[in-house]
Write an enzyme that holds these catalytic residues in place. Structure first.
Site, PDB file in Angstrom:
ATOM      1  N   TRP A  99      52.036  39.151  44.064  1.00 14.99           N
ATOM      2  CA  TRP A  99      52.782  39.540  42.861  1.00 14.99           C
ATOM      3  C   TRP A  99      54.146  40.089  43.238  1.00 14.99           C
ATOM      4  O   TRP A  99      55.139  39.837  42.551  1.00 14.99           O
ATOM      5  CB  TRP A  99      51.986  40.535  42.024  1.00 14.99           C
ATOM      6  CG  TRP A  99      50.711  39.929  41.509  1.00 14.99           C
ATOM      7  CD1 TRP A  99      49.436  40.364  41.763  1.00 14.99           C
ATOM      8  CD2 TRP A  99      50.572  38.766  40.677  1.00 14.99           C
ATOM      9  NE1 TRP A  99      48.530  39.539  41.144  1.00 14.99           N
ATOM     10  CE2 TRP A  99      49.193  38.560  40.472  1.00 14.99           C
ATOM     11  CE3 TRP A  99      51.475  37.881  40.095  1.00 14.99           C
ATOM     12  CZ2 TRP A  99      48.699  37.498  39.702  1.00 14.99           C
ATOM     13  CZ3 TRP A  99      50.985  36.821  39.327  1.00 14.99           C
ATOM     14  CH2 TRP A  99      49.616  36.651  39.138  1.00 14.99           C
ATOM     15  N   ASP A 166      55.338  47.823  39.203  1.00 12.93           N
ATOM     16  CA  ASP A 166      54.357  46.949  38.564  1.00 12.93           C
ATOM     17  C   ASP A 166      53.009  47.644  38.725  1.00 12.93           C
ATOM     18  O   ASP A 166      52.464  47.720  39.820  1.00 12.93           O
ATOM     19  CB  ASP A 166      54.376  45.586  39.269  1.00 12.93           C
ATOM     20  CG  ASP A 166      53.287  44.636  38.741  1.00 12.93           C
ATOM     21  OD1 ASP A 166      52.525  45.029  37.839  1.00 12.93           O
ATOM     22  OD2 ASP A 166      53.214  43.493  39.243  1.00 12.93           O
ATOM     23  N   LYS A 190      44.091  43.730  32.765  1.00 14.82           N
ATOM     24  CA  LYS A 190      43.321  44.260  33.889  1.00 14.82           C
ATOM     25  C   LYS A 190      42.591  45.544  33.494  1.00 14.82           C
ATOM     26  O   LYS A 190      41.454  45.731  33.850  1.00 14.82           O
ATOM     27  CB  LYS A 190      44.221  44.548  35.088  1.00 14.82           C
ATOM     28  CG  LYS A 190      45.184  43.425  35.476  1.00 14.82           C
ATOM     29  CD  LYS A 190      44.502  42.226  36.092  1.00 14.82           C
ATOM     30  CE  LYS A 190      45.360  40.971  36.144  1.00 14.82           C
ATOM     31  NZ  LYS A 190      46.656  41.095  36.770  1.00 14.82           N
TER      32      LYS A 190
HETATM   33  C1  LIG Z   1      47.793  40.053  37.157  1.00 12.47           C
HETATM   34  C2  LIG Z   1      49.011  40.639  37.730  1.00 12.47           C
HETATM   35  C3  LIG Z   1      50.288  40.164  37.424  1.00 12.47           C
HETATM   36  C4  LIG Z   1      50.526  38.966  36.543  1.00 12.47           C
HETATM   37  O1  LIG Z   1      50.238  39.260  35.254  1.00 12.47           O
HETATM   38  P1  LIG Z   1      50.490  38.180  34.080  1.00 12.47           P
HETATM   39  O2  LIG Z   1      50.247  39.009  32.872  1.00 12.47           O
HETATM   40  O3  LIG Z   1      49.500  37.090  34.274  1.00 12.47           O
HETATM   41  O4  LIG Z   1      51.879  37.692  34.186  1.00 12.47           O
HETATM   42  C5  LIG Z   1      51.369  40.814  37.969  1.00 12.47           C
HETATM   43  N1  LIG Z   1      51.214  41.862  38.783  1.00 12.47           N
HETATM   44  C6  LIG Z   1      49.997  42.347  39.112  1.00 12.47           C
HETATM   45  C7  LIG Z   1      49.886  43.523  40.023  1.00 12.47           C
HETATM   46  C8  LIG Z   1      48.861  41.746  38.604  1.00 12.47           C
HETATM   47  O5  LIG Z   1      47.650  42.216  38.927  1.00 12.47           O
END
Ligand SMILES: *Cc1c(COP(=O)(O)O)cnc(C)c1O
Length: 355
Positions: A99, A166, A190
């Site tokens: 990511w 993030d 998540k």
């Molecule tokens: C799942 C995830 C993403 C991507 O998320 P999307 O909503 O599918 O774009 C980005 N960063 C992390 C840390 C993730 O776990």
């Protein structure tokens, strides 16, 4: 059979969230209409989005000067929106997983990117330390939890420049000092809600510092001004998010969630560490309490698929590791009860005894 849901995302939601959301699909807030067929500008939905923002602020103890936004496009859109709004000349990134790599790729479209440290050579099995954050960069970007690899930065780091994080897969799993960040973003699927909404926590004073024109929809100021209602927001995921937030508050808030999350993760890591068959894949000091990654020791590797099948006979789903790591990944998000961890540990013990 009861299912034990270890999927990494989309992932388990609380019964409270699922039941209330199912109910609102049939009859939303006593309107006699489904939440799916009512205006997002109705007073009933306006109350939902306002309460959700208020609860995020309350649970995370967000200070004055920050806005909570509910955006579309997933965390992946934030990989571009963050630099679009914040990168004037140069940004610094910590490369800790796929990511982060994706976030770096987008940032390069807007300016110079300084990758201050990376654990790529070690397949992202640890969080780099001892790096220097360049003071001439506009911000420093981190991924607090590396969902695919099972590593996590569990404290708020001190950065001499604005910090951007993030937190898609570990938001609401520990108290955070929001004042240390200019921007926090997290896809909901998540630890909060179904896919479709992304939370952004933006410090107002961080904006307006870049010269470029920003498309309306990609400008945080648009969504601040309109209270996340510039256009039709992802109504149902926001409703579900509110239910989860209410449930979090009822449980006792973030400190209580953290206690539970640590208890679940500790139990599973202890079982892995005391096993003759399984072994963890990440540096102990960087272990994630959200995503536990492990494999079988070399002499048992050929049994990995058999274990996934065996576990499924116990109702365990979603433990197959990401293809870039292999083995197993057990995601222990807030809604996963500790009983499911016990079932997984017992399955591991039983499988080990049988072989
Ligand atoms: C799942 C995830 C993403 C991507 O998320 P999307 O909503 O599918 O774009 C980005 N960063 C992390 C840390 C993730 O776990």
């Amino acid at each position: 059979m009861k299912k034990h849901n270890f999927y990494a995302g989309p992932s388990i939601l609380s019964e409270y969230t699922l039941n209330n959301t199912a109910e609102a699909i049939k009859d939303f807030a006593g309107t006699g209409l489904s939440i799916l067929e009512i205006s997002h500008r109705s007073k009933e939905f306006t109350a939902v989005i306002e309460e959700a923002a208020t609860l995020v602020k309350e649970l995370l103890d967000i200070p004055e000067g920050y806005h909570v936004l509910f955006l579309g496009g997933g965390a992946s859109l934030q990989f571009c929106m963050a630099p679009f709004n914040l990168l004037a000349k140069k940004a610094a990134y910590l490369e800790t997983g796929t990511w982060a790599v994706n976030a770096i790729k987008e940032a390069k479209l807007f300016g110079e990117v300084d990758i201050v440290a990376s654990s790529k050579e070690a397949n992202f099995t640890f969080i780099p330390k001892g790096y220097t954050i360049p003071t001439d960069a506009d911000y420093f970007h981190i991924t607090t939890n590396n969902t695919i690899y099972g590593t996590e930065i569990r404290k708020d780091i001190d950065s001499p420049i604005p910090l951007v994080a993030d937190m898609s897969s570990d938001i609401f799993s520990r108290p955070i000092d929001v004042s240390k960040y200019d921007l926090i973003y997290a896809g909901a699927q998540k630890n909060l809600a179904p896919a479709g909404v992304t939370i952004a926590i933006v410090k107002e004073s961080a904006l307006g510092k870049v010269e470029r024109s920003i498309p309306t929809m990609l400008d945080y100021r648009t969504h601040i001004k309109k209270g996340s209602m510039f256009n039709t927001p992802p109504v149902l995921p926001i409703f579900a998010a509110l239910q989860t937030l209410k449930w979090y508050k009822e449980l006792g808030g973030i400190k209580e969630l953290e206690k539970r999350d640590i208890a679940k993760a500790t139990k599973l890591y202890d079982a892995i560490d005391s096993s003759k068959m399984f072994v963890g894949t990440t540096a102990h000091e960087d272990r994630s309490i959200m995503n536990v990654c492990y494999v079988m020791k070399p002499e048992f590797t050929e049994l990995e698929k058999e274990f996934v099948d065996f576990a499924s006979t116990k109702g365990i789903v979603g433990i197959k590791g990401h293809r870039s790591v292999g083995g197993f990944r057990a995601s222990l998000y807030n809604a996963l009860p500790i009983e499911s961890v016990d079932v997984l540990i017992n399955a591991m013990k039983e499988f080990e005894k049988n072989h």
